[in-house]
Scaffold this motif. Structure first.
Motif, PDB file in Angstrom:
ATOM      1  N   SER A  16      23.342  30.973 101.589  1.00 29.39           N
ATOM      2  CA  SER A  16      23.943  30.010 101.371  1.00 29.39           C
ATOM      3  C   SER A  16      25.417  30.420 100.894  1.00 29.39           C
ATOM      4  O   SER A  16      26.560  29.689 100.854  1.00 29.39           O
ATOM      5  CB  SER A  16      23.580  29.597  99.944  1.00 29.39           C
ATOM      6  OG  SER A  16      23.624  30.190  98.654  1.00 29.39           O
ATOM      7  N   PHE A  17      25.810  31.580 100.905  1.00 27.29           N
ATOM      8  CA  PHE A  17      27.188  32.063 100.740  1.00 27.29           C
ATOM      9  C   PHE A  17      28.087  31.704 102.054  1.00 27.29           C
ATOM     10  O   PHE A  17      27.624  31.663 103.294  1.00 27.29           O
ATOM     11  CB  PHE A  17      27.079  33.741 100.918  1.00 27.29           C
ATOM     12  CG  PHE A  17      26.619  34.394  99.830  1.00 27.29           C
ATOM     13  CD1 PHE A  17      26.194  33.816  98.618  1.00 27.29           C
ATOM     14  CD2 PHE A  17      26.133  35.754  99.676  1.00 27.29           C
ATOM     15  CE1 PHE A  17      25.657  34.233  97.354  1.00 27.29           C
ATOM     16  CE2 PHE A  17      25.540  36.398  98.895  1.00 27.29           C
ATOM     17  CZ  PHE A  17      25.336  35.454  97.475  1.00 27.29           C
ATOM     18  N   PRO A  18      29.315  31.461 101.487  1.00 26.45           N
ATOM     19  CA  PRO A  18      30.231  31.026 102.678  1.00 26.45           C
ATOM     20  C   PRO A  18      30.744  32.123 103.215  1.00 26.45           C
ATOM     21  O   PRO A  18      31.087  33.366 102.635  1.00 26.45           O
ATOM     22  CB  PRO A  18      31.372  30.303 101.801  1.00 26.45           C
ATOM     23  CG  PRO A  18      31.373  30.748 100.494  1.00 26.45           C
ATOM     24  CD  PRO A  18      29.673  30.806 100.143  1.00 26.45           C
ATOM     25  N   ARG A  19      31.102  32.149 104.523  1.00 23.88           N
ATOM     26  CA  ARG A  19      31.557  33.614 105.088  1.00 23.88           C
ATOM     27  C   ARG A  19      32.656  33.279 106.158  1.00 23.88           C
ATOM     28  O   ARG A  19      33.186  32.047 106.560  1.00 23.88           O
ATOM     29  CB  ARG A  19      30.340  33.808 106.039  1.00 23.88           C
ATOM     30  CG  ARG A  19      29.093  34.479 105.311  1.00 23.88           C
ATOM     31  CD  ARG A  19      27.958  34.835 106.375  1.00 23.88           C
ATOM     32  NE  ARG A  19      26.778  35.382 105.540  1.00 23.88           N
ATOM     33  CZ  ARG A  19      25.984  34.699 104.816  1.00 23.88           C
ATOM     34  NH1 ARG A  19      26.197  33.497 104.689  1.00 23.88           N
ATOM     35  NH2 ARG A  19      25.005  35.559 104.148  1.00 23.88           N
ATOM     36  N   VAL A  20      33.425  34.458 106.429  1.00 23.30           N
ATOM     37  CA  VAL A  20      34.557  34.331 107.346  1.00 23.30           C
ATOM     38  C   VAL A  20      34.404  35.492 108.322  1.00 23.30           C
ATOM     39  O   VAL A  20      33.707  36.454 108.022  1.00 23.30           O
ATOM     40  CB  VAL A  20      35.960  34.533 106.838  1.00 23.30           C
ATOM     41  CG1 VAL A  20      36.084  33.356 105.794  1.00 23.30           C
ATOM     42  CG2 VAL A  20      36.099  35.786 105.891  1.00 23.30           C
ATOM     43  N   PRO A  21      34.847  35.405 109.521  1.00 25.19           N
ATOM     44  CA  PRO A  21      34.328  36.430 110.616  1.00 25.19           C
ATOM     45  C   PRO A  21      35.426  37.599 110.409  1.00 25.19           C
ATOM     46  O   PRO A  21      36.704  37.236 110.015  1.00 25.19           O
ATOM     47  CB  PRO A  21      34.554  35.755 111.961  1.00 25.19           C
ATOM     48  CG  PRO A  21      35.293  34.606 111.733  1.00 25.19           C
ATOM     49  CD  PRO A  21      35.051  34.231 110.298  1.00 25.19           C
ATOM     50  N   LEU A  22      34.894  38.992 110.675  1.00 30.80           N
ATOM     51  CA  LEU A  22      35.894  39.868 110.932  1.00 30.80           C
ATOM     52  C   LEU A  22      36.291  40.213 112.302  1.00 30.80           C
ATOM     53  O   LEU A  22      35.391  40.172 113.121  1.00 30.80           O
ATOM     54  CB  LEU A  22      35.574  41.023 110.007  1.00 30.80           C
ATOM     55  CG  LEU A  22      35.186  41.082 108.624  1.00 30.80           C
ATOM     56  CD1 LEU A  22      34.568  42.338 108.026  1.00 30.80           C
ATOM     57  CD2 LEU A  22      36.831  41.104 107.832  1.00 30.80           C
ATOM     58  N   PRO A  23      37.384  40.623 112.854  1.00 33.47           N
ATOM     59  CA  PRO A  23      38.550  40.742 111.664  1.00 33.47           C
ATOM     60  C   PRO A  23      39.591  39.481 111.689  1.00 33.47           C
ATOM     61  O   PRO A  23      40.663  39.636 111.066  1.00 33.47           O
ATOM     62  CB  PRO A  23      39.570  42.011 112.496  1.00 33.47           C
ATOM     63  CG  PRO A  23      39.038  41.582 113.902  1.00 33.47           C
ATOM     64  CD  PRO A  23      37.744  41.177 114.090  1.00 33.47           C
ATOM     65  N   ALA A  24      39.096  38.265 112.108  1.00 31.02           N
ATOM     66  CA  ALA A  24      40.037  37.186 111.981  1.00 31.02           C
ATOM     67  C   ALA A  24      40.007  36.606 110.907  1.00 31.02           C
ATOM     68  O   ALA A  24      41.340  36.206 110.560  1.00 31.02           O
ATOM     69  CB  ALA A  24      39.377  36.206 113.174  1.00 31.02           C
ATOM     70  N   GLY A  25      39.009  36.732 109.814  1.00 36.30           N
ATOM     71  CA  GLY A  25      39.424  35.945 108.606  1.00 36.30           C
ATOM     72  C   GLY A  25      39.059  34.429 108.656  1.00 36.30           C
ATOM     73  O   GLY A  25      38.740  33.966 109.770  1.00 36.30           O
ATOM     74  N   GLY A  26      39.724  33.694 107.613  1.00 38.15           N
ATOM     75  CA  GLY A  26      39.550  32.274 107.925  1.00 38.15           C
ATOM     76  C   GLY A  26      39.566  31.598 106.529  1.00 38.15           C
ATOM     77  O   GLY A  26      39.798  32.288 105.224  1.00 38.15           O
ATOM     78  N   THR A  27      39.234  30.141 106.184  1.00 38.84           N
ATOM     79  CA  THR A  27      39.106  29.668 104.610  1.00 38.84           C
ATOM     80  C   THR A  27      37.741  29.272 104.474  1.00 38.84           C
ATOM     81  O   THR A  27      36.948  29.178 105.374  1.00 38.84           O
ATOM     82  CB  THR A  27      40.009  28.466 105.017  1.00 38.84           C
ATOM     83  OG1 THR A  27      39.591  27.556 106.124  1.00 38.84           O
ATOM     84  CG2 THR A  27      41.349  28.928 105.127  1.00 38.84           C
ATOM     85  N   VAL A  28      37.563  29.334 103.210  1.00 43.26           N
ATOM     86  CA  VAL A  28      36.105  29.033 102.764  1.00 43.26           C
ATOM     87  C   VAL A  28      36.499  28.183 101.560  1.00 43.26           C
ATOM     88  O   VAL A  28      37.387  28.221 100.758  1.00 43.26           O
ATOM     89  CB  VAL A  28      35.406  30.228 102.379  1.00 43.26           C
ATOM     90  CG1 VAL A  28      34.825  30.915 103.574  1.00 43.26           C
ATOM     91  CG2 VAL A  28      35.982  30.957 101.396  1.00 43.26           C
TER      92      VAL A  28
END
Length: 223
Positions: free
Chosen positions: A77-89
């Motif tokens: 259930s954890f929100p995730r952001v990809p590496l190396p791009a990053g992002g918002t959660v």
């Protein structure tokens, strides 16, 4: 004329062939009753206690299985952001969060060096301190292989921006996951389950020792 006293006749005193009872001949002693049989005396504790010990052992196994399933669902259930791009959660509560690195080698501690900045993406989100995670907590559930790397304090829930930098050497498919700490849930799963399994095994051993001791004692007494 000589006279002789009358002798008692057999008719006046009937004769009995039954043996005398124990009461008149042994005053004050109860009669002795002898019981014969070929069965073994019942040994206690009974074998049903083996089932009780097995039930405790299985309860420990079930506890750890369901506990790990619960931790796995929490990780999913954890929100995730990809590496190396990053992002918002979106973080739906205020308080403490843990940032987990997920990628090849995470569970063994082989994590490439990079920096992370976390900032509010839109009101009313507000973040506080971002610090290194000092303990060693890792997991491996299905496709998720992660290790705790940072702690984040969130002042107000909302959308936040996760910006990695210097992460060009991160292997493909790596992520940053944000969620609550799984350390407490792992402890609450593992320790009670170990205790229950130990109690079940120890209980079965104690029952076996007591039963063997009493069987040997019964044999020594001639049963």
């Amino acid at each position: 004329m000589d006279t002789k006293p009358d002798q008692p006749s057999g008719a006046d005193h009937p004769r009995s062939d039954s043996p005398p009872g124990p009461g008149p001949e042994y005053p004050g002693q109860p009669p002795v009753i002898v019981a014969t049989g070929t069965g073994w005396p019942r040994v206690r504790p009974g074998r049903v206690w083996y089932l009780a010990a097995l039930a405790v052992l299985l309860a420990g196994v079930a506890w750890i299985v369901f506990g790990l399933i619960s931790v796995s669902r929490q990780v999913d259930s954890f929100p995730r952001v990809p590496l190396p791009a990053g992002g918002t959660v979106t973080l739906d509560r205020s308080g403490g969060y843990v940032v987990y690195y997920e990628g090849p080698g995470a569970s063994s501690g082989r994590i490439p060096a990079f920096n992370v900045r976390i900032a509010p993406a839109a009101p009313p989100a507000a973040v506080g301190s971002l610090r290194r995670y000092t303990a060693s907590v890792n997991y491996s559930f299905g496709a998720h292989q992660g290790r705790a790397v940072l702690t984040l304090q969130v002042m107000h829930a909302g959308r936040v921006l996760v910006e990695p930098s210097g992460a060009a050497g991160v292997p493909g498919g790596a992520d940053l996951a944000l969620g609550s700490s799984i350390a407490g849930r792992i402890v609450a799963t593992v320790l009670p389950s170990i205790g229950l399994m130990f109690l079940g095994i120890a209980g079965a051993i104690v029952v076996a020792i007591v039963r063997v001791t009493r069987v040997r004692r019964a044999r020594a007494q001639g049963f």
